[in-house]
Design a protein around this motif. Structure first.
Motif, PDB file in Angstrom:
ATOM      1  N   GLU A 172      11.324  -3.857  -4.520  1.00 21.88           N
ATOM      2  CA  GLU A 172      12.336  -4.693  -3.862  1.00 21.88           C
ATOM      3  C   GLU A 172      12.446  -6.068  -4.514  1.00 21.88           C
ATOM      4  OE1 GLU A 172      14.368  -3.556  -1.473  1.00 21.88           O
ATOM      5  OE2 GLU A 172      13.361  -1.627  -1.751  1.00 21.88           O
ATOM      6  N   ARG A 173      11.357  -6.588  -5.051  1.00 22.70           N
ATOM      7  CA  ARG A 173      11.357  -7.967  -5.570  1.00 22.70           C
ATOM      8  C   ARG A 173      11.174  -8.063  -7.080  1.00 22.70           C
ATOM      9  NH1 ARG A 173       7.286 -11.388  -3.066  1.00 22.70           N
ATOM     10  NH2 ARG A 173       5.920  -9.640  -3.499  1.00 22.70           N
ATOM     11  N   PHE A 174      10.426  -7.148  -7.684  1.00 16.70           N
ATOM     12  CA  PHE A 174      10.155  -7.226  -9.116  1.00 16.70           C
ATOM     13  C   PHE A 174      11.410  -7.102  -9.984  1.00 16.70           C
ATOM     14  CE2 PHE A 174       9.191  -5.028 -13.147  1.00 16.70           C
ATOM     15  CZ  PHE A 174       8.443  -6.020 -13.767  1.00 16.70           C
ATOM     16  N   GLU A 220       0.832  -1.211   0.000  1.00 21.11           N
ATOM     17  CA  GLU A 220       0.000   0.000   0.000  1.00 21.11           C
ATOM     18  C   GLU A 220       0.861   1.253   0.000  1.00 21.11           C
ATOM     19  OE1 GLU A 220      -3.292   0.349   2.702  1.00 21.11           O
ATOM     20  OE2 GLU A 220      -3.731  -1.803   2.547  1.00 21.11           O
ATOM     21  N   ALA A 221       1.913   1.248   0.815  1.00 25.43           N
ATOM     22  CA  ALA A 221       2.801   2.415   0.888  1.00 25.43           C
ATOM     23  C   ALA A 221       3.523   2.633  -0.440  1.00 25.43           C
ATOM     24  CB  ALA A 221       3.818   2.237   2.012  1.00 25.43           C
ATOM     25  N   GLN A 222       3.960   1.546  -1.063  1.00 20.65           N
ATOM     26  CA  GLN A 222       4.640   1.657  -2.354  1.00 20.65           C
ATOM     27  C   GLN A 222       3.680   2.174  -3.420  1.00 20.65           C
ATOM     28  OE1 GLN A 222       5.908  -2.423  -2.573  1.00 20.65           O
ATOM     29  NE2 GLN A 222       7.926  -2.001  -1.672  1.00 20.65           N
ATOM     30  N   ALA A 223       2.444   1.672  -3.391  1.00 17.22           N
ATOM     31  CA  ALA A 223       1.441   2.128  -4.362  1.00 17.22           C
ATOM     32  C   ALA A 223       1.151   3.610  -4.168  1.00 17.22           C
ATOM     33  CB  ALA A 223       0.161   1.304  -4.228  1.00 17.22           C
TER      34      ALA A 223
END
Length: 170
Positions: free
Chosen positions: A105-107, A93-96
């Motif tokens: 971090e993972r993509f 949510e924070a990243q969005a």
């Protein structure tokens, strides 16, 4: 439709060279060759001996560079695969809220691994890097190089190989 279905997916290559002297030599020889060609053009003459020598120096410098450099090739993924990869790593949510379309971090490691194309000495495609290996590189390289690695994989997804033909009026 057969021609459209037979198209190869576009590729983008990242060249990495840790040999600063090899890079410097190529740049120096390119400058010298440009100077020689300009002198030939200004004199209105065919390539001079000096120009031919500079051309050979460039071939030699480039051959050495090619030996010491590492190329990483990335291929565009079919749209459903890329979409699935993005869905596999949704942002928090924070990243969005920060505007991220995926988990930063993972993509990146997943994309680097999925898009990476490894070839053997005969040019045959062989198994490339895993997500774990991609993450290791992204984590252990300096920020600029880590960003360049992800950018190369992403760039392969953005290549447009179409052109528009404009017809004149009337």
């Amino acid at each position: 439709m057969a021609l459209l279905r037979a198209r190869q997916l576009p590729e983008h290559t990242l060249v990495i060279c840790d040999d600063q002297e090899a890079k410097k030599r190529v740049d120096q020889v390119k400058l010298e060759l440009s100077r020689c060609r300009m002198a030939d053009a200004e004199a209105g003459r065919e390539p001079s001996e000096e120009t031919r020598h500079a051309e050979q120096d460039l071939r030699d410098a480039q051959a050495h560079f090619d030996v010491v450099a590492v190329e990483l090739t990335f291929r565009a993924l079919p749209r459903p695969i890329l979409d699935g990869l993005i869905k596999r790593f949704p942002p928090s949510e924070a990243q969005a809220e920060d505007g991220d379309a995926w988990d930063p971090e993972r993509f990146p490691a997943a994309l680097v691994a999925a898009a990476h194309v490894e070839r053997d000495d005969q040019g045959n495609t062989v198994e490339g890097m895993s997500e774990e290996e991609a993450q290791e590189l992204l984590d252990s390289w300096p920020v600029a190089e880590s960003n360049a690695l992800f950018a190369a994989a992403w760039q392969a997804q953005q290549i447009v190989r179409t052109s528009t033909v404009e017809l004149g009026k009337g």
